[in-house]
Design a protein around this motif. Structure first.
Motif, PDB file in Angstrom:
ATOM      1  N   VAL A   1       0.837  -1.206   0.000  1.00 53.97           N
ATOM      2  CA  VAL A   1       0.000   0.000   0.000  1.00 53.97           C
ATOM      3  C   VAL A   1       0.869   1.253   0.000  1.00 53.97           C
ATOM      4  O   VAL A   1       0.610   2.218  -0.734  1.00 53.97           O
ATOM      5  CB  VAL A   1      -0.945   0.007   1.219  1.00 53.97           C
ATOM      6  CG1 VAL A   1      -1.661   1.349   1.340  1.00 53.97           C
ATOM      7  CG2 VAL A   1      -1.955  -1.120   1.115  1.00 53.97           C
TER       8      VAL A   1
ATOM      9  N   GLU B   1       1.353   4.157  -3.220  1.00 53.57           N
ATOM     10  CA  GLU B   1       0.521   5.229  -2.696  1.00 53.57           C
ATOM     11  C   GLU B   1      -0.142   6.058  -3.794  1.00 53.57           C
ATOM     12  O   GLU B   1      -1.190   6.666  -3.567  1.00 53.57           O
ATOM     13  CB  GLU B   1       1.344   6.148  -1.799  1.00 53.57           C
ATOM     14  CG  GLU B   1       2.523   6.826  -2.484  1.00 53.57           C
ATOM     15  CD  GLU B   1       3.320   7.682  -1.529  1.00 53.57           C
ATOM     16  OE1 GLU B   1       2.849   7.884  -0.396  1.00 53.57           O
ATOM     17  OE2 GLU B   1       4.407   8.153  -1.903  1.00 53.57           O
TER      18      GLU B   1
ATOM     19  N   LYS C   1      -3.367   3.324  -5.244  1.00 55.26           N
ATOM     20  CA  LYS C   1      -3.900   2.429  -4.216  1.00 55.26           C
ATOM     21  C   LYS C   1      -5.077   1.597  -4.714  1.00 55.26           C
ATOM     22  O   LYS C   1      -5.375   0.550  -4.161  1.00 55.26           O
ATOM     23  CB  LYS C   1      -4.303   3.239  -2.984  1.00 55.26           C
ATOM     24  CG  LYS C   1      -3.114   3.805  -2.226  1.00 55.26           C
ATOM     25  CD  LYS C   1      -3.535   4.487  -0.938  1.00 55.26           C
ATOM     26  CE  LYS C   1      -2.312   4.984  -0.175  1.00 55.26           C
ATOM     27  NZ  LYS C   1      -2.671   5.675   1.087  1.00 55.26           N
TER      28      LYS C   1
ATOM     29  N   VAL D   1      -3.929  -1.956  -5.577  1.00 58.91           N
ATOM     30  CA  VAL D   1      -3.164  -2.731  -4.592  1.00 58.91           C
ATOM     31  C   VAL D   1      -3.566  -4.196  -4.606  1.00 58.91           C
ATOM     32  O   VAL D   1      -2.732  -5.097  -4.669  1.00 58.91           O
ATOM     33  CB  VAL D   1      -3.341  -2.141  -3.185  1.00 58.91           C
ATOM     34  CG1 VAL D   1      -2.808  -3.108  -2.122  1.00 58.91           C
ATOM     35  CG2 VAL D   1      -2.602  -0.804  -3.072  1.00 58.91           C
TER      36      VAL D   1
ATOM     37  N   HIS E   1     -10.224  -3.184  -1.322  1.00 62.48           N
ATOM     38  CA  HIS E   1      -9.135  -4.058  -0.888  1.00 62.48           C
ATOM     39  C   HIS E   1      -9.636  -5.347  -0.256  1.00 62.48           C
ATOM     40  O   HIS E   1      -8.967  -5.942   0.563  1.00 62.48           O
ATOM     41  CB  HIS E   1      -8.207  -3.331   0.088  1.00 62.48           C
ATOM     42  CG  HIS E   1      -7.645  -2.077  -0.486  1.00 62.48           C
ATOM     43  ND1 HIS E   1      -7.417  -1.906  -1.828  1.00 62.48           N
ATOM     44  CD2 HIS E   1      -7.266  -0.914   0.106  1.00 62.48           C
ATOM     45  CE1 HIS E   1      -6.917  -0.711  -2.055  1.00 62.48           C
ATOM     46  NE2 HIS E   1      -6.825  -0.081  -0.912  1.00 62.48           N
TER      47      HIS E   1
END
Length: 407
Positions: free
Chosen positions: A76, A80, A83, A86, A302
């Motif tokens: 992560v 950045e 994101k 991810v 996520h």
């Protein structure tokens, strides 16, 4: 969001009916998706050794989970600026069938189609040896992780510090990205250019009074070179011998002379350092070449994508190494290392879970008064996949399947 439970169900001689009975009960109210979780028969050894392994595996399980979370967090941080992608990079290698070992698949598919890796962790070895292999593997990954992330953190901290200086107010911020050589009178024996901070509400007053704040101020020499929400940075040129008098008079009028000497070499050094740090950070992750191809799995918020209930045999989303190499040729070294070793750590963690189920099943089903076990006790390991809404209902179904004392 789904939960995964790995359970050990009492089995018959051939372990054929445990999963069938569980499916019968849970399918009535769509309580869960159940699948066989194949665990090989290991060399059991003695009960004393299994008790020790049980404690060791519990600690190793906790350590592996912590390591995986730290690695995911590192991904992560490295990503950045992207994101949203991810989860596409938190994958596991292979695990479905031998011909699919080259694929990188989502974590849910790996767990629901788990196969013990006989090459890495031979089932013919004594259990302590298998556990020791897993422990050493995870310890090495953690050691490497600390070294790599420490170097990246130092780089990021230095860059953040420079960025903070660039975002500070006019009294403290760096000026290397603001000033230019043309803003100053340089190499003059008599003249000097000062930088003056003027509050926004005092701009008009400054323009009217700066020439009269002291003798020997060069007329029409002021210029606004930068401003923020609180004020502006003006240049003014005057004779060197009246600097102190000018500073005092400026202070009386709420103008602040910023101490600054234009050194072209130092300015160039600061700019090059910022460029170098930005480049070094970007090289750890390059955003243009890490996404999977269009049509691949996505993971909102996520969360790991779960194989739909009622369709357990759907092929897992994945791409061959060659396909991904064509998209990831310029992938940064830190991100590449994190992806590979996250996969290794996750796979090891699932193997640890399997070992815990095996060891606990043998211990709970062993007879009293014996220390030597030649064969493992009969049990069937089953993986439950269930949603949050199903969590409260599912445990109530177990007593109807296996009354206390049978499992």
């Amino acid at each position: 969001m789904s939960e995964f439970w790995l359970i050990s169900a009492p089995g018959d001689k051939e372990n054929l009916h445990a999963l069938e009975r569980l499916n019968t009960v849970t399918s009535k109210s769509n309580l869960s998706y159940n699948t066989k979780f194949a665990i090989p028969d290991f060399k059991v050894g003695t009960l004393d050794s299994l008790v020790g392994l049980s404690d060791e595996l519990g600690k190793l399980d906790t350590f592996a989970e912590s390591l995986i979370k730290r690695m995911a967090q590192s991904v992560v941080e490295v990503m950045e600026d992207a994101k949203g992608k991810v989860q596409e990079n938190l994958l596991a290698n292979g695990g479905l069938k031998e011909k699919m070992k080259c694929l990188k698949i989502d974590l849910t598919s790996f767990v629901t189609h788990f196969e013990w890796d006989m090459a890495k962790y031979p089932a013919k070895q004594p259990l302590p040896s298998v556990v020791d292999t897993l422990a050493k593997q995870l310890a090495q990954i953690e050691t490497d992780l600390k070294g790599r992330t420490a170097a990246y953190s130092t780089l990021k901290a230095t860059l953040d510090s420079l960025n903070q200086k660039a975002k500070a107010n006019l009294f403290t911020r760096t000026l290397s990205d603001i000033v230019n050589k043309d803003d100053f009178v340089l190499d003059s024996e008599y003249l000097v250019t000062l930088l003056v901070i003027v509050p926004t509400q005092n701009y008009i007053q400054w323009q009217k009074t700066y020439e009269s704040l002291s003798d020997m101020v060069v007329p029409r020499s002021t210029k606004l070179i930068f401003e923020d929400k609180e004020g502006g940075l003006f240049t003014v040129t005057l004779f060197r011998k009246v600097i102190d008098d000018f500073k005092a008079r400026a202070k009386e009028n709420k103008f602040t002379v910023r101490e600054f000497y234009y050194d072209e070499k130092e300015i160039t050094r600061e700019r090059e350092e910022m460029t170098r740090l930005l480049s070094a950070k970007k090289q750890q992750y390059q955003t243009s070449c890490v996404a999977l191809k269009k049509g691949s799995s996505t993971f909102p918020d996520h969360k790991v994508k779960v194989t739909p209930l009622g369709n357990p045999d759907r092929p897992a989303a994945g791409h061959s190494d060659r396909e991904r190499e064509s998209e990831g040729e310029s992938e940064g070294p830190l991100l590449r290392w994190l992806k590979v070793n996250f996969s290794e750590a996750f796979i090891a963690w699932v193997h640890i879970k399997a070992l815990r189920v095996f060891v606990e099943s043998v211990l709970r089903n062993s007879g009293e008064g014996t220390n030597k076990l030649d064969k493992p006790a009969g049990f069937q390991s089953v993986l439950w996949v269930r949603t949050v809404r199903q969590i409260a209902c599912l445990p109530h179904a177990l007593p109807t399947l296996w009354p206390p004392g049978l499992g």
